[in-house]
Scaffold this motif. Structure first.
Motif, PDB file in Angstrom:
ATOM      1  N   ALA A   4       0.822  -1.214   0.000  1.00 36.22           N
ATOM      2  CA  ALA A   4       0.000   0.000   0.000  1.00 36.22           C
ATOM      3  C   ALA A   4       0.852   1.258   0.000  1.00 36.22           C
ATOM      4  O   ALA A   4       0.472   2.270  -0.596  1.00 36.22           O
ATOM      5  N   GLU A   5       2.010   1.196   0.607  1.00 40.63           N
ATOM      6  CA  GLU A   5       2.887   2.376   0.648  1.00 40.63           C
ATOM      7  C   GLU A   5       3.411   2.754  -0.740  1.00 40.63           C
ATOM      8  O   GLU A   5       3.888   3.867  -0.936  1.00 40.63           O
ATOM      9  N   CYS A   6       3.281   1.856  -1.710  1.00 39.04           N
ATOM     10  CA  CYS A   6       3.712   2.136  -3.089  1.00 39.04           C
ATOM     11  C   CYS A   6       2.595   2.726  -3.945  1.00 39.04           C
ATOM     12  O   CYS A   6       2.840   3.120  -5.081  1.00 39.04           O
ATOM     13  N   VAL A   7       1.375   2.768  -3.432  1.00 42.00           N
ATOM     14  CA  VAL A   7       0.241   3.301  -4.190  1.00 42.00           C
ATOM     15  C   VAL A   7       0.158   4.806  -3.960  1.00 42.00           C
ATOM     16  O   VAL A   7       0.153   5.264  -2.819  1.00 42.00           O
ATOM     17  N   GLN A   8       0.106   5.542  -5.049  1.00 42.08           N
ATOM     18  CA  GLN A   8       0.037   6.995  -4.958  1.00 42.08           C
ATOM     19  C   GLN A   8      -1.217   7.480  -5.680  1.00 42.08           C
ATOM     20  O   GLN A   8      -1.392   7.237  -6.872  1.00 42.08           O
ATOM     21  N   LEU A   9      -2.079   8.135  -4.948  1.00 44.71           N
ATOM     22  CA  LEU A   9      -3.264   8.752  -5.524  1.00 44.71           C
ATOM     23  C   LEU A   9      -2.841  10.097  -6.099  1.00 44.71           C
ATOM     24  O   LEU A   9      -2.318  10.950  -5.382  1.00 44.71           O
ATOM     25  N   VAL A  37     -16.263   3.923  -9.380  1.00 43.16           N
ATOM     26  CA  VAL A  37     -15.389   2.872  -9.902  1.00 43.16           C
ATOM     27  C   VAL A  37     -14.456   2.427  -8.785  1.00 43.16           C
ATOM     28  O   VAL A  37     -13.905   3.252  -8.048  1.00 43.16           O
ATOM     29  N   ALA A  38     -14.274   1.109  -8.648  1.00 38.49           N
ATOM     30  CA  ALA A  38     -13.342   0.577  -7.656  1.00 38.49           C
ATOM     31  C   ALA A  38     -11.918   0.796  -8.150  1.00 38.49           C
ATOM     32  O   ALA A  38     -11.585   0.464  -9.292  1.00 38.49           O
ATOM     33  N   LEU A  39     -11.075   1.366  -7.296  1.00 38.16           N
ATOM     34  CA  LEU A  39      -9.679   1.641  -7.642  1.00 38.16           C
ATOM     35  C   LEU A  39      -8.747   0.592  -7.055  1.00 38.16           C
ATOM     36  O   LEU A  39      -7.857   0.109  -7.723  1.00 38.16           O
ATOM     37  N   TRP A  40      -8.954   0.264  -5.780  1.00 38.46           N
ATOM     38  CA  TRP A  40      -8.194  -0.793  -5.124  1.00 38.46           C
ATOM     39  C   TRP A  40      -8.978  -1.279  -3.922  1.00 38.46           C
ATOM     40  O   TRP A  40      -9.947  -0.666  -3.509  1.00 38.46           O
ATOM     41  N   SER A  41      -8.529  -2.412  -3.389  1.00 41.71           N
ATOM     42  CA  SER A  41      -9.157  -2.994  -2.202  1.00 41.71           C
ATOM     43  C   SER A  41      -8.097  -3.344  -1.179  1.00 41.71           C
ATOM     44  O   SER A  41      -6.932  -3.575  -1.521  1.00 41.71           O
ATOM     45  N   HIS A  42      -8.539  -3.423   0.057  1.00 45.15           N
ATOM     46  CA  HIS A  42      -7.739  -3.977   1.150  1.00 45.15           C
ATOM     47  C   HIS A  42      -8.564  -5.146   1.688  1.00 45.15           C
ATOM     48  O   HIS A  42      -9.639  -4.934   2.248  1.00 45.15           O
ATOM     49  N   ALA A  48      -4.634  -3.310   5.666  1.00 43.47           N
ATOM     50  CA  ALA A  48      -4.334  -2.086   4.928  1.00 43.47           C
ATOM     51  C   ALA A  48      -2.924  -2.061   4.345  1.00 43.47           C
ATOM     52  O   ALA A  48      -2.584  -1.155   3.597  1.00 43.47           O
ATOM     53  N   ALA A  49      -2.098  -3.040   4.663  1.00 44.35           N
ATOM     54  CA  ALA A  49      -0.717  -3.046   4.181  1.00 44.35           C
ATOM     55  C   ALA A  49      -0.597  -3.399   2.704  1.00 44.35           C
ATOM     56  O   ALA A  49       0.387  -3.063   2.062  1.00 44.35           O
ATOM     57  N   VAL A  50      -1.612  -4.089   2.165  1.00 41.99           N
ATOM     58  CA  VAL A  50      -1.568  -4.536   0.771  1.00 41.99           C
ATOM     59  C   VAL A  50      -2.745  -3.948   0.009  1.00 41.99           C
ATOM     60  O   VAL A  50      -3.882  -4.014   0.467  1.00 41.99           O
ATOM     61  N   SER A  51      -2.464  -3.365  -1.156  1.00 45.77           N
ATOM     62  CA  SER A  51      -3.516  -2.831  -2.016  1.00 45.77           C
ATOM     63  C   SER A  51      -3.677  -3.747  -3.227  1.00 45.77           C
ATOM     64  O   SER A  51      -2.706  -4.040  -3.912  1.00 45.77           O
ATOM     65  N   PHE A  52      -4.906  -4.181  -3.446  1.00 44.39           N
ATOM     66  CA  PHE A  52      -5.246  -4.979  -4.624  1.00 44.39           C
ATOM     67  C   PHE A  52      -5.765  -3.991  -5.662  1.00 44.39           C
ATOM     68  O   PHE A  52      -6.945  -3.666  -5.695  1.00 44.39           O
ATOM     69  N   VAL A  53      -4.843  -3.458  -6.465  1.00 45.27           N
ATOM     70  CA  VAL A  53      -5.148  -2.393  -7.419  1.00 45.27           C
ATOM     71  C   VAL A  53      -5.854  -2.969  -8.638  1.00 45.27           C
ATOM     72  O   VAL A  53      -5.453  -4.004  -9.172  1.00 45.27           O
ATOM     73  N   ARG A  54      -6.903  -2.287  -9.080  1.00 45.84           N
ATOM     74  CA  ARG A  54      -7.607  -2.681 -10.302  1.00 45.84           C
ATOM     75  C   ARG A  54      -6.787  -2.178 -11.482  1.00 45.84           C
ATOM     76  O   ARG A  54      -6.635  -0.979 -11.693  1.00 45.84           O
TER      77      ARG A  54
END
Length: 113
Positions: A4-9, A37-42, A48-54
């Motif tokens: 998740a720390e690598c995901v930047q909005l 629209v779904a962007l990512w999930s935890h 919250a440490a991992v983002s499942f990015v669409r």
């Protein structure tokens, strides 16, 4: 999936929506508050440490081809999955599919929880 720390909005904000899941642990879905629209999930298992990015929400989604297909039991009959890519009716056991490096990264994130 990525740390998740690598995901930047890049702009705006997201609306976090709690959603039930078959595991019973639920998931938190980050959605665009305008179009939903779904962007990512935890997911509950990773927190919250991992983002499942669409991948379809990325600027260049064609750069990231799927390395596995999940929940294919609900795919439409006209969807053709490529040969040579593992496919599972539901989910799978990560320890049997993920490269060792990915398993190590995931274990490190879980240890931080």
């Amino acid at each position: 999936m990525i740390e998740a720390e690598c995901v930047q909005l890049l702009e705006g904000e997201v609306q976090m929506v709690d959603t039930p899941s078959n595991s019973g642990k639920g998931q938190r879905v980050a959605r665009c508050p305008k179009c939903f629209v779904a962007l990512w999930s935890h997911y509950g298992g990773a927190g919250a440490a991992v983002s499942f990015v669409r991948v379809g929400t990325l600027d260049n989604p064609e750069r990231q081809a799927p390395d596995v297909h999940i929940f294919t039991s609900t795919k439409q009959p006209w969807v053709q999955l490529p040969s040579g890519v593992p496919a599972f009716a539901e989910f799978y056991k990560p320890a049997e599919q993920w490269p060792k490096d990915s398993l190590n990264r995931y274990a490190a994130l879980k240890a931080k929880k």
